[in-house]
Design a protein around this motif. Structure first.
Motif, PDB file in Angstrom:
ATOM      1  N   ASP A 112      15.461   1.714   8.802  1.00 21.51           N
ATOM      2  CA  ASP A 112      14.696   0.884   9.725  1.00 21.51           C
ATOM      3  C   ASP A 112      14.008   1.854  10.679  1.00 21.51           C
ATOM      4  O   ASP A 112      14.666   2.494  11.508  1.00 21.51           O
ATOM      5  CB  ASP A 112      15.637  -0.057  10.491  1.00 21.51           C
ATOM      6  CG  ASP A 112      14.886  -0.899  11.519  1.00 21.51           C
ATOM      7  OD1 ASP A 112      13.694  -0.646  11.755  1.00 21.51           O
ATOM      8  OD2 ASP A 112      15.513  -1.816  12.098  1.00 21.51           O
ATOM      9  N   VAL A 113      12.684   1.975  10.564  1.00 21.56           N
ATOM     10  CA  VAL A 113      11.986   3.007  11.346  1.00 21.56           C
ATOM     11  C   VAL A 113      12.049   2.760  12.853  1.00 21.56           C
ATOM     12  O   VAL A 113      11.776   3.659  13.641  1.00 21.56           O
ATOM     13  CB  VAL A 113      10.498   3.191  10.910  1.00 21.56           C
ATOM     14  CG1 VAL A 113      10.411   3.749   9.503  1.00 21.56           C
ATOM     15  CG2 VAL A 113       9.709   1.907  11.072  1.00 21.56           C
ATOM     16  N   ALA A 156      -7.079  -4.905   2.078  1.00 22.71           N
ATOM     17  CA  ALA A 156      -6.643  -4.661   0.694  1.00 22.71           C
ATOM     18  C   ALA A 156      -5.407  -5.539   0.545  1.00 22.71           C
ATOM     19  O   ALA A 156      -4.288  -5.075   0.723  1.00 22.71           O
ATOM     20  CB  ALA A 156      -6.324  -3.186   0.489  1.00 22.71           C
ATOM     21  N   HIS A 194      -0.446  -9.578   0.642  1.00 19.14           N
ATOM     22  CA  HIS A 194       0.283 -10.834   0.841  1.00 19.14           C
ATOM     23  C   HIS A 194      -0.658 -11.967   0.466  1.00 19.14           C
ATOM     24  O   HIS A 194      -1.876 -11.833   0.632  1.00 19.14           O
ATOM     25  CB  HIS A 194       0.711 -10.985   2.311  1.00 19.14           C
ATOM     26  CG  HIS A 194       1.672  -9.925   2.769  1.00 19.14           C
ATOM     27  ND1 HIS A 194       3.036 -10.047   2.612  1.00 19.14           N
ATOM     28  CD2 HIS A 194       1.473  -8.722   3.348  1.00 19.14           C
ATOM     29  CE1 HIS A 194       3.634  -8.958   3.088  1.00 19.14           C
ATOM     30  NE2 HIS A 194       2.706  -8.143   3.538  1.00 19.14           N
ATOM     31  N   TYR A 238       0.551  -7.264  16.600  1.00 15.70           N
ATOM     32  CA  TYR A 238       0.107  -6.345  15.533  1.00 15.70           C
ATOM     33  C   TYR A 238      -1.122  -5.565  15.992  1.00 15.70           C
ATOM     34  O   TYR A 238      -1.180  -4.343  15.888  1.00 15.70           O
ATOM     35  CB  TYR A 238      -0.212  -7.172  14.283  1.00 15.70           C
ATOM     36  CG  TYR A 238      -0.749  -6.382  13.118  1.00 15.70           C
ATOM     37  CD1 TYR A 238       0.107  -5.714  12.259  1.00 15.70           C
ATOM     38  CD2 TYR A 238      -2.118  -6.315  12.858  1.00 15.70           C
ATOM     39  CE1 TYR A 238      -0.383  -4.985  11.169  1.00 15.70           C
ATOM     40  CE2 TYR A 238      -2.616  -5.598  11.782  1.00 15.70           C
ATOM     41  CZ  TYR A 238      -1.747  -4.940  10.935  1.00 15.70           C
ATOM     42  OH  TYR A 238      -2.235  -4.227   9.871  1.00 15.70           O
ATOM     43  N   LEU A 247       0.825  -1.209   0.000  1.00 13.20           N
ATOM     44  CA  LEU A 247       0.000   0.000   0.000  1.00 13.20           C
ATOM     45  C   LEU A 247       0.860   1.259   0.000  1.00 13.20           C
ATOM     46  O   LEU A 247       0.479   2.282  -0.585  1.00 13.20           O
ATOM     47  CB  LEU A 247      -0.911   0.022   1.238  1.00 13.20           C
ATOM     48  CG  LEU A 247      -1.877  -1.149   1.422  1.00 13.20           C
ATOM     49  CD1 LEU A 247      -2.777  -0.894   2.630  1.00 13.20           C
ATOM     50  CD2 LEU A 247      -2.716  -1.358   0.172  1.00 13.20           C
ATOM     51  N   LYS A 266      -1.535  -1.504  16.626  1.00 16.29           N
ATOM     52  CA  LYS A 266      -2.476  -0.697  15.833  1.00 16.29           C
ATOM     53  C   LYS A 266      -3.471   0.035  16.739  1.00 16.29           C
ATOM     54  O   LYS A 266      -3.888   1.158  16.423  1.00 16.29           O
ATOM     55  CB  LYS A 266      -3.214  -1.581  14.828  1.00 16.29           C
ATOM     56  CG  LYS A 266      -2.298  -2.142  13.729  1.00 16.29           C
ATOM     57  CD  LYS A 266      -1.737  -1.040  12.870  1.00 16.29           C
ATOM     58  CE  LYS A 266      -0.795  -1.526  11.806  1.00 16.29           C
ATOM     59  NZ  LYS A 266      -0.175  -0.451  11.021  1.00 16.29           N
ATOM     60  N   ASP A 276      12.090   2.741   3.232  1.00 15.96           N
ATOM     61  CA  ASP A 276      11.790   1.336   3.511  1.00 15.96           C
ATOM     62  C   ASP A 276      13.039   0.673   4.088  1.00 15.96           C
ATOM     63  O   ASP A 276      14.165   1.081   3.785  1.00 15.96           O
ATOM     64  CB  ASP A 276      11.355   0.601   2.231  1.00 15.96           C
ATOM     65  CG  ASP A 276      10.481  -0.618   2.527  1.00 15.96           C
ATOM     66  OD1 ASP A 276       9.249  -0.529   2.301  1.00 15.96           O
ATOM     67  OD2 ASP A 276      11.019  -1.640   3.005  1.00 15.96           O
ATOM     68  N   ASN A 292       3.322   4.457   7.472  1.00 18.71           N
ATOM     69  CA  ASN A 292       2.693   3.283   6.854  1.00 18.71           C
ATOM     70  C   ASN A 292       3.441   1.980   7.171  1.00 18.71           C
ATOM     71  O   ASN A 292       2.860   0.899   7.102  1.00 18.71           O
ATOM     72  CB  ASN A 292       2.639   3.529   5.338  1.00 18.71           C
ATOM     73  CG  ASN A 292       2.326   2.282   4.533  1.00 18.71           C
ATOM     74  OD1 ASN A 292       1.178   1.901   4.408  1.00 18.71           O
ATOM     75  ND2 ASN A 292       3.366   1.625   4.000  1.00 18.71           N
TER      76      ASN A 292
HETATM   77  N1  LIG Z   1      -3.063  -4.455   3.204  1.00 13.41           N
HETATM   78  C1  LIG Z   1      -4.072  -4.461   4.056  1.00 13.41           C
HETATM   79  O1  LIG Z   1      -5.100  -5.093   3.813  1.00 13.41           O
HETATM   80  C2  LIG Z   1      -4.006  -3.694   5.337  1.00 13.41           C
HETATM   81  C3  LIG Z   1      -5.093  -3.741   6.217  1.00 13.41           C
HETATM   82  C4  LIG Z   1      -5.044  -2.993   7.400  1.00 13.41           C
HETATM   83  C5  LIG Z   1      -3.943  -2.199   7.664  1.00 13.41           C
HETATM   84  N2  LIG Z   1      -2.890  -2.186   6.789  1.00 13.41           N
HETATM   85  C6  LIG Z   1      -1.730  -1.366   7.137  1.00 13.41           C
HETATM   86  O2  LIG Z   1      -1.257  -0.687   5.969  1.00 13.41           O
HETATM   87  C7  LIG Z   1       0.162  -0.584   6.019  1.00 13.41           C
HETATM   88  C8  LIG Z   1       0.769  -1.196   4.752  1.00 13.41           C
HETATM   89  O3  LIG Z   1       0.403  -2.560   4.690  1.00 13.41           O
HETATM   90  P1  LIG Z   1       0.790  -3.502   3.458  1.00 13.41           P
HETATM   91  O4  LIG Z   1      -0.270  -4.522   3.369  1.00 13.41           O
HETATM   92  O5  LIG Z   1       1.126  -2.682   2.278  1.00 13.41           O
HETATM   93  O6  LIG Z   1       2.101  -4.200   4.029  1.00 13.41           O
HETATM   94  P2  LIG Z   1       3.434  -4.668   3.256  1.00 13.41           P
HETATM   95  O7  LIG Z   1       4.029  -5.741   4.109  1.00 13.41           O
HETATM   96  O8  LIG Z   1       3.138  -4.978   1.837  1.00 13.41           O
HETATM   97  O9  LIG Z   1       4.348  -3.373   3.313  1.00 13.41           O
HETATM   98  C9  LIG Z   1       4.987  -2.988   4.489  1.00 13.41           C
HETATM   99  C10 LIG Z   1       6.282  -2.323   4.112  1.00 13.41           C
HETATM  100  O10 LIG Z   1       6.936  -1.928   5.318  1.00 13.41           O
HETATM  101  C11 LIG Z   1       8.300  -2.213   5.187  1.00 13.41           C
HETATM  102  N3  LIG Z   1       8.930  -2.361   6.506  1.00 13.41           N
HETATM  103  C12 LIG Z   1       8.853  -3.431   7.343  1.00 13.41           C
HETATM  104  N4  LIG Z   1       9.600  -3.206   8.430  1.00 13.41           N
HETATM  105  C13 LIG Z   1      10.136  -1.968   8.284  1.00 13.41           C
HETATM  106  C14 LIG Z   1      11.013  -1.193   9.079  1.00 13.41           C
HETATM  107  N5  LIG Z   1      11.490  -1.644  10.264  1.00 13.41           N
HETATM  108  N6  LIG Z   1      11.394   0.032   8.639  1.00 13.41           N
HETATM  109  C15 LIG Z   1      10.938   0.496   7.434  1.00 13.41           C
HETATM  110  N7  LIG Z   1      10.116  -0.206   6.636  1.00 13.41           N
HETATM  111  C16 LIG Z   1       9.716  -1.433   7.065  1.00 13.41           C
HETATM  112  C17 LIG Z   1       8.350  -3.500   4.384  1.00 13.41           C
HETATM  113  O11 LIG Z   1       9.631  -3.713   3.796  1.00 13.41           O
HETATM  114  C18 LIG Z   1       7.233  -3.260   3.373  1.00 13.41           C
HETATM  115  O12 LIG Z   1       7.713  -2.634   2.197  1.00 13.41           O
HETATM  116  C19 LIG Z   1       0.592  -1.281   7.299  1.00 13.41           C
HETATM  117  O13 LIG Z   1       0.731  -0.323   8.340  1.00 13.41           O
HETATM  118  C20 LIG Z   1      -0.564  -2.199   7.614  1.00 13.41           C
HETATM  119  O14 LIG Z   1      -0.671  -2.500   8.986  1.00 13.41           O
HETATM  120  C21 LIG Z   1      -2.890  -2.916   5.642  1.00 13.41           C
END
Ligand SMILES: NC(=O)c1ccc[n+]([C@@H]2O[C@H](COP(=O)([O-])OP(=O)(O)OC[C@H]3O[C@@H](n4cnc5c(N)ncnc54)[C@H](O)[C@@H]3O)[C@@H](O)[C@H]2O)c1
Length: 272
Positions: free
Chosen positions: A65-66, A196, A199, A163, A20, A167, A39, A92
């Motif tokens: 690394d955040v 959305a 994975h 998680y 996302l 959140k 990232d 994010n």
């Molecule tokens: N996809 C969904 O359905 C969904 C639903 C609810 C909430 N979210 C939230 O949306 C956000 C994005 O989700 P997503 O599905 O795209 O996840 P994703 O796993 O595809 O992307 C997460 C990104 O964060 C990066 N990351 C991980 N650890 C990190 C660190 N220590 N420092 C910097 N970057 C780091 C990863 O490399 C990855 O690129 C997240 O906060 C997730 O909790 C997503």
């Protein structure tokens, strides 16, 4: 020169090397923003930044690394040096890979290393980025800080205890940003995101989730990114300290809705 709603703005999007976050980077760039693609996967960050530059936007890929204050401090300094200002921070990044999800389980079977990692990345990471970006925004008397949260932070479920807790805590942060810095031009908001999928997930699980959304389909990255772009822009200038729910109605209905819908279908009733 872009005339989009984010023209001249600079946005940091954490975890935007994929998923996302990468879509948010593309959409905010399409509205005219310059993007810091941040990232832990540096190659992925650079690849997204390069694709934005190829499309005519300004973008910088930065491995960070955040959960590390040293990394975050250096990242913010680099963005300030490169672009001169920071208008938007989208927190994010989250640790969501398959190994993490297998270890971050129900409370009795929780691997505490996975718990610590979830809190360190998802929560501490967002706090660290906010701590280091807001001072730059205060110099400009303007800024929008956004936090990515989830329905799992609102309602109990079978797994992902770390998680979910991270959140839930994230929903407090926009209120703190609004209360502490609102009078000086900084807004804070969260987006509570429905599913959305980014994975691979089992079909049976996707079916359960789809049944529980009040939309025909699960969410798309674009639908989430459009909400982030709204919160990033002046279109939302009177919206602060809140969590905007973008979850296809997942959290809006009675627990019995899916069973009731089936019952109504069996009875030949329409309108459900
Ligand atoms: N996809 C969904 O359905 C969904 C639903 C609810 C909430 N979210 C939230 O949306 C956000 C994005 O989700 P997503 O599905 O795209 O996840 P994703 O796993 O595809 O992307 C997460 C990104 O964060 C990066 N990351 C991980 N650890 C990190 C660190 N220590 N420092 C910097 N970057 C780091 C990863 O490399 C990855 O690129 C997240 O906060 C997730 O909790 C997503």
């Amino acid at each position: 020169m872009s005339t989009g709603k984010l023209a001249g703005r600079v946005a940091i999007i954490t975890g935007s090397g994929g998923g996302l976050g990468a879509e948010c980077a593309r959409v905010l760039a399409s509205h005219g923003a310059s993007i810091a693609v941040v990232d832990i996967n540096g190659d992925a960050a650079e690849s997204v930044a390069e694709s934005l530059r190829s499309a005519g936007s300004q973008a910088l890929g930065i491995r960070t690394d955040v959960s590390s204050e040293e990394d975050v401090h250096a990242m913010v300094a680099r963005v300030k040096e490169r672009f001169g200002r920071i208008d938007v921070l989208h927190n994010n990044a989250a640790v969501l890979d398959a190994e993490q999800r297998q270890r971050d389980r129900d409370l009795c079977n929780l691997d505490m290393a996975a718990w610590d990692r979830a809190i360190a990345v998802n929560l501490r990471g967002a706090v660290l980025c906010t701590k280091h970006v807001v001072p730059v925004m205060l110099e400009q008397s303007k800024g929008s800080v956004i936090f990515a949260t989830s329905g799992l932070g609102m309602q109990g479920d079978m797994s992902l205890s770390g998680y979910a807790t991270s959140k839930a805590a994230l929903m407090m942060l926009p209120k703190l940003v609004a209360a502490q810095y609102g009078k000086r031009g900084i807004r804070g908001n969260a987006v509570q995101i429905g599913l959305a999928p980014q994975h691979p997930l089992p079909d049976a699980l996707l079916d359960i989730m789809r049944d529980n959304h009040c939309t025909p389909e699960l969410g798309t990255p674009r639908q989430i990114a459009d909400v982030v772009a709204f919160l990033a822009s002046d279109e939302s200038s009177f919206v602060t300290g809140t969590t905007l729910v973008a979850d296809g109605g997942f959290s809006s209905h009675t627990p019995s809705l899916v069973e009731m819908r089936k019952l109504f279908e069996q009875m030949g009733r329409t309108g459900m």
